[in-house]
Design a protein around this motif. Structure first.
Motif, PDB file in Angstrom:
ATOM      1  N   SER A   1       0.819  -1.223   0.000  1.00  0.00           N
ATOM      2  CA  SER A   1       0.000   0.000   0.000  1.00  0.00           C
ATOM      3  C   SER A   1       0.845   1.261   0.000  1.00  0.00           C
ATOM      4  O   SER A   1       0.370   2.326  -0.389  1.00  0.00           O
ATOM      5  CB  SER A   1      -0.953   0.006   1.202  1.00  0.00           C
ATOM      6  OG  SER A   1      -0.259   0.289   2.413  1.00  0.00           O
ATOM      7  N   THR A   2       2.119   1.169   0.415  1.00  0.00           N
ATOM      8  CA  THR A   2       2.984   2.349   0.431  1.00  0.00           C
ATOM      9  C   THR A   2       3.511   2.702  -0.948  1.00  0.00           C
ATOM     10  O   THR A   2       4.087   3.774  -1.136  1.00  0.00           O
ATOM     11  CB  THR A   2       4.180   2.150   1.376  1.00  0.00           C
ATOM     12  OG1 THR A   2       5.052   1.144   0.831  1.00  0.00           O
ATOM     13  CG2 THR A   2       3.728   1.736   2.765  1.00  0.00           C
ATOM     14  N   LYS A   3       3.330   1.806  -1.915  1.00  0.00           N
ATOM     15  CA  LYS A   3       3.910   2.053  -3.235  1.00  0.00           C
ATOM     16  C   LYS A   3       3.256   3.219  -3.960  1.00  0.00           C
ATOM     17  O   LYS A   3       3.798   3.712  -4.950  1.00  0.00           O
ATOM     18  CB  LYS A   3       3.803   0.789  -4.099  1.00  0.00           C
ATOM     19  CG  LYS A   3       4.719  -0.344  -3.642  1.00  0.00           C
ATOM     20  CD  LYS A   3       4.630  -1.534  -4.579  1.00  0.00           C
ATOM     21  CE  LYS A   3       5.606  -2.625  -4.195  1.00  0.00           C
ATOM     22  NZ  LYS A   3       5.542  -3.781  -5.118  1.00  0.00           N
ATOM     23  N   SER A   4       2.114   3.668  -3.473  1.00  0.00           N
ATOM     24  CA  SER A   4       1.474   4.810  -4.111  1.00  0.00           C
ATOM     25  C   SER A   4       2.226   6.102  -3.852  1.00  0.00           C
ATOM     26  O   SER A   4       1.995   7.096  -4.534  1.00  0.00           O
ATOM     27  CB  SER A   4       0.029   4.944  -3.625  1.00  0.00           C
ATOM     28  OG  SER A   4      -0.017   5.190  -2.229  1.00  0.00           O
ATOM     29  N   PHE A   5       3.137   6.100  -2.861  1.00  0.00           N
ATOM     30  CA  PHE A   5       3.837   7.354  -2.567  1.00  0.00           C
ATOM     31  C   PHE A   5       5.338   7.183  -2.348  1.00  0.00           C
ATOM     32  O   PHE A   5       6.039   8.170  -2.135  1.00  0.00           O
ATOM     33  CB  PHE A   5       3.225   8.042  -1.338  1.00  0.00           C
ATOM     34  CG  PHE A   5       3.293   7.244  -0.063  1.00  0.00           C
ATOM     35  CD1 PHE A   5       4.432   7.246   0.715  1.00  0.00           C
ATOM     36  CD2 PHE A   5       2.211   6.493   0.351  1.00  0.00           C
ATOM     37  CE1 PHE A   5       4.504   6.516   1.891  1.00  0.00           C
ATOM     38  CE2 PHE A   5       2.252   5.763   1.526  1.00  0.00           C
ATOM     39  CZ  PHE A   5       3.413   5.778   2.302  1.00  0.00           C
ATOM     40  N   MET A   6       5.858   5.994  -2.359  1.00  0.00           N
ATOM     41  CA  MET A   6       7.294   5.842  -2.111  1.00  0.00           C
ATOM     42  C   MET A   6       7.839   4.620  -2.831  1.00  0.00           C
ATOM     43  O   MET A   6       7.095   3.709  -3.194  1.00  0.00           O
ATOM     44  CB  MET A   6       7.587   5.727  -0.608  1.00  0.00           C
ATOM     45  CG  MET A   6       7.008   4.475   0.048  1.00  0.00           C
ATOM     46  SD  MET A   6       7.676   4.165   1.691  1.00  0.00           S
ATOM     47  CE  MET A   6       9.134   3.214   1.275  1.00  0.00           C
ATOM     48  N   ARG A   7       9.135   4.646  -3.017  1.00  0.00           N
ATOM     49  CA  ARG A   7       9.838   3.475  -3.505  1.00  0.00           C
ATOM     50  C   ARG A   7      11.240   3.478  -2.924  1.00  0.00           C
ATOM     51  O   ARG A   7      12.028   4.382  -3.201  1.00  0.00           O
ATOM     52  CB  ARG A   7       9.909   3.461  -5.024  1.00  0.00           C
ATOM     53  CG  ARG A   7      10.640   2.223  -5.552  1.00  0.00           C
ATOM     54  CD  ARG A   7      10.629   2.159  -7.068  1.00  0.00           C
ATOM     55  NE  ARG A   7      11.360   0.990  -7.535  1.00  0.00           N
ATOM     56  CZ  ARG A   7      11.537   0.698  -8.810  1.00  0.00           C
ATOM     57  NH1 ARG A   7      11.022   1.491  -9.729  1.00  0.00           N
ATOM     58  NH2 ARG A   7      12.214  -0.369  -9.163  1.00  0.00           N
TER      59      ARG A   7
END
Length: 810
Positions: free
Chosen positions: A104-110
């Protein structure tokens, strides 16, 4: 049995990197000479390690007791920082839904490295083993029954980004993957839902019913490697082993063959090994997990080899669990040789975690006691456990160490623990500053002076608005400045059947909740056992964090970069605990944030109502009834700005007549200036000093002069600069020519309308307070700017222009 080690660790210890103090969450570092291991990464962990020089370069494995705001709240920021430090791989371990949360964090970070996640199952308790440590994980469920059988699953979550050529700002090609200081890629509004006006008496609509899922947590049993016995050369010679290389091979645990064909085992020539230490990290978040924990077969299974061999148990529990008779009986089962580290809200030692900022606040308070209110530390409460168990218990406190190897020196070490901040020491430093006391006296004598240009401010002098800066740094937290968050107290209003001090957050970087705790403390009225900070400002102390969260009605997020929103789940988590429960929090944010927040809601039942920023870019946007009825605002709308896709500034106008503009992160924006004309207060980012204009253009930020000029063009009555690069840890480089209408923000700085007339005059004593930092930064900044300018001159210059519409990379 233990784990063999070719080279036994010379030293091993546990160290507390966070307790439930409000500004830190439970965290534990396991230290060996060559490696480090983390258990839980709550909010504030990264900042805490920065301040106290806890090196994380050797951390490759992180274990989580649960997937919730307290245990993983600091993980996204930590992953980004580890990647920036040059880490190539990090391994994460935890219960379900660890993998779903990370996706779910992939929408704002990598994270620009390999990140592997192992979701703990019930098939095999041993989830990790190396030359130092073995870790056994035991999932627990709230029902008291064992979690449903499932296998552990390991998955690759992030991989390193392939090298990419720079994309010109005007290009229509896809922007690079989002990182903390780069453009975001997410520009998909498919998750956005139409907004329906909210009434204070009517719960907001949701597109699906949200349920608190059956949350699994983990208890960990850890064993350090057995230490091989000492090699006995006399026994080796007696067995016919010649001196030389064979001695070395035997001492390293290898079997050797003599010329006559005889095999010699290491055990034949070695003293018996020393068993490794066993410690337990026990997490029981509420009474519902009690039976699942204490009745687990691992505590009575002889094959586990526990019994009286457990050196230490770390207890992460609430007070009601710690005091439960069955839990106390379970603790007693470990025997007299086991120490218990108690990490329980209400009983942990509660000294301020970020003492550099606390000391700085004491000095700033000398400039003005209301703008920079003092934060007091309250004496710790004694641990309430009966003897003889009490004698084996140690209250957790930040930086406490527990030595686990060599076993002969095992035990508690408090040498590095934080003490109380000594106010007299901080104030003594001020007496050495030339001209400081005179500047403060001059400031205080000027409070009644009024400038002809300030007449427009006089009509708002009794307005209750307060602007509280909770984080004024950029990219990552530092000793003196947390990442971005601003809290507006809009005055008293009746919401439903309650009269509340209504509040609104503008951005909410990691640690926002902790900063609110520092500012407002814990109210007696709420019977909160965490009443650890008591502010000298009686009004603030009466409110307390519980009433602040109850009055918080809206959180507005400017864009998807992690330093602007990672603190939001903790706010939702703590707000959901209030009784009776408040209405769902309205979150206005870029659409890409919604899946991540829904993930948290599924785990912890922390309800919110989501409004996509792109739907609020006109004054008439469907938010009017909510803004007017709940917040008292006659206008609330967004302006697309020049930073990353889906980046916005905010315009609000209050029914009492004042107007406020918040820039978010941006280059100077004519659209924002036009929308913000004649604003009363402009809060504008000023990431870089004027000598670093080239870097500001490259990273799509503003310099101090550009931010001030935007305010001048906007005809702003007061300009407050914030979001400073962490290269300016104490005070930014600032042109004194603009100080009539401009001031600079600090963490935990509170501004009221009655302060605005003379607020710009505090710049002079602030610069004197941090005079050494100002001189150092001026020289260093010019050198850095010269280097960058030469670098950029060798490449194509960037042509940054206004976005034609929301979400366009320019």
């Amino acid at each position: 049995g233990g784990i063999k080690s070719e080279l036994p660790p010379m030293k091993a210890l546990l160290q507390i990197l966070g307790t439930e103090t409000g500004d830190t969450s439970p965290g534990l570092l396991v230290f060996f000479d060559q490696k480090r291991y983390l258990f839980n990464v709550g909010e504030g962990c990264q900042r805490f390690c920065t301040e106290y020089k806890v090196r994380l370069g050797k951390v490759e494995h992180i274990f989580f007791s649960g997937v919730n705001a307290e245990m993983v709240g600091g993980l996204p920021g930590m992953l980004l920082t580890l990647a920036d430090m040059g880490h190539t791989e990090v391994n994460l371990y935890g219960p379900s839904p660890m993998r779903k949360y990370l996706h779910s964090t992939k929408s704002f970070m990598r994270a620009n490295m390999n990140v592997f996640a192992t979701e703990v199952g019930t098939d095999s308790p041993l989830i990790f083993q190396d030359e130092n440590l073995g870790v056994w994980a035991y999932p627990l469920s709230r029902s008291g029954d064992m979690p449903a059988a499932r296998e552990s699953v390991r998955e690759t979550i992030f991989t390193p980004r392939p090298p990419q050529p720079p994309v010109p700002p005007s290009s229509s090609s896809p922007s690079p993957a989002p990182v903390l200081n780069d453009a975001c890629t997410h520009d998909d509004h498919a998750h956005a839902e139409p907004y329906v006006d909210l009434s204070p008496d009517v719960p907001p609509p949701t597109k699906r019913q949200r349920h608190n899922c059956q949350q699994i947590v983990c208890c960990y049993i850890c064993k350090t490697a057995d230490i091989p016995g000492k090699f006995d050369p006399k026994r080796a010679l007696a067995l016919g082993v010649p001196k030389g290389p064979l001695f070395g091979r035997l001492s390293r645990g290898e079997t050797v063959t003599l010329p006559n064909g005889q095999s010699i085992e290491p055990l034949q020539v070695m003293d018996p090994p020393t068993k490794g230490a066993v410690f337990v990290v026990a997490y029981c978040p509420d009474i519902g997990y009690l039976h699942s924990l204490i009745n687990h077969q691992v505590w009575s299974d002889p094959a586990q080899g526990l019994g009286h061999d457990v050196l230490c148990v770390v207890h992460i529990t609430p007070t009601e669990v710690l005091h439960h008779p069955e839990y106390l009986s379970w603790m007693n089962q470990f025997g007299e040789s086991t120490s218990h580290i108690i990490m329980t809200r209400g009983f942990v030692k509660r000294n301020l975690a970020f003492q550099a900022a606390g000391s700085s606040q004491i000095k700033l308070n000398r400039i003005h006691k209301d703008i920079f209110p003092l934060l007091q530390e309250v004496p710790n409460q004694p641990l309430q456990i009966a003897q003889p168990l009490l004698g084996r218990c140690v209250l957790a406190e930040n930086l406490l160490r527990f030595k686990i190897a060599p076993i002969q020196s095992a035990g508690v070490d408090t040498e590095e623990c934080l003490g109380m901040i000594r106010t007299e020491d901080a104030l003594a430093e001020l007496s050495q500053l030339e001209g400081f006391e005179e500047a403060v006296a001059e400031l205080h004598s000027s409070f009644e002076q009024k400038h002809p240009e300030d007449e427009r401010l006089l009509c708002h002098q009794t307005d209750p608005l307060e602007v509280i800066f909770l984080g004024t740094g950029s990219m990552m937290p530092s000793k003196y400045r947390n990442v971005t968050a601003n809290y507006l107290r809009l005055g008293r209003r009746v919401i439903g059947d309650q009269e509340l001090t209504v509040g609104m957050l503008l951005d909410a970087g990691e640690g926002t909740y902790g900063q609110l705790v520092r500012m407002f403390g814990y109210s007696q009225a709420n019977n909160d056992p965490m009443q650890q900070f008591s502010n000298t400002d009686t009004k603030l102390a009466e409110d307390g964090i519980a009433e602040v969260l109850r009055g918080l009605q809206c959180v507005w997020i400017s864009h998807l970069h992690a330093d602007h929103h990672l603190g939001l789940p903790k706010i939702l988590h703590e707000r959901s605990k209030l009784q009776p429960p408040p209405p769902p929090l309205t979150v206005i944010a870029p659409a890409g944030l919604q899946p991540w927040l829904e993930m948290y809601n599924d785990i912890e039942s922390a309800p919110f109502h989501f409004v996509a920023c792109h739907s609020v870019i006109k004054p008439r946007n469907g938010l009017e009834l909510f803004a007017k009825t709940v917040l008292g605002l006659t206008e609330l709308f967004n302006v697309p700005v020049i930073h990353c896709p889906d980046s916005y500034g905010l315009i609000i106008r209050h029914e009492r007549g004042w107007k406020l503009v918040y820039s978010g992160d941006t280059r100077p924006s004519s659209k924002l200036i036009q929308a913000g004309l004649d604003t009363t207060i402009l809060i504008h980012e000023a990431t870089f000093e004027d000598s670093m204009a080239a870097e500001a253009i490259q990273k799509r930020h503003s310099t101090t002069k550009e931010a001030i000029q935007s305010g001048i063009d906007m005809r702003a009555q007061r300009i407050i600069l914030t979001h400073f690069s962490q290269r300016y840890p104490k005070v930014p480089v600032f042109d004194a020519n603009y100080t009539h209408y401009t001031s600079i923000a600090f963490d935990l700085m509170r501004i009221r309308f009655s302060d605005l007339l003379w607020l710009p005059r505090i710049v002079k004593p602030i610069q004197l307070l941090f005079v050494d930092a100002v001189e150092d930064l001026t020289a260093a900044g010019q050198k850095k700017a010269d280097q960058l300018r030469r670098k950029l001159e060798s490449s194509a210059s960037m042509d940054v222009s206004e976005p034609a519409s929301h979400g366009t990379v320019l």
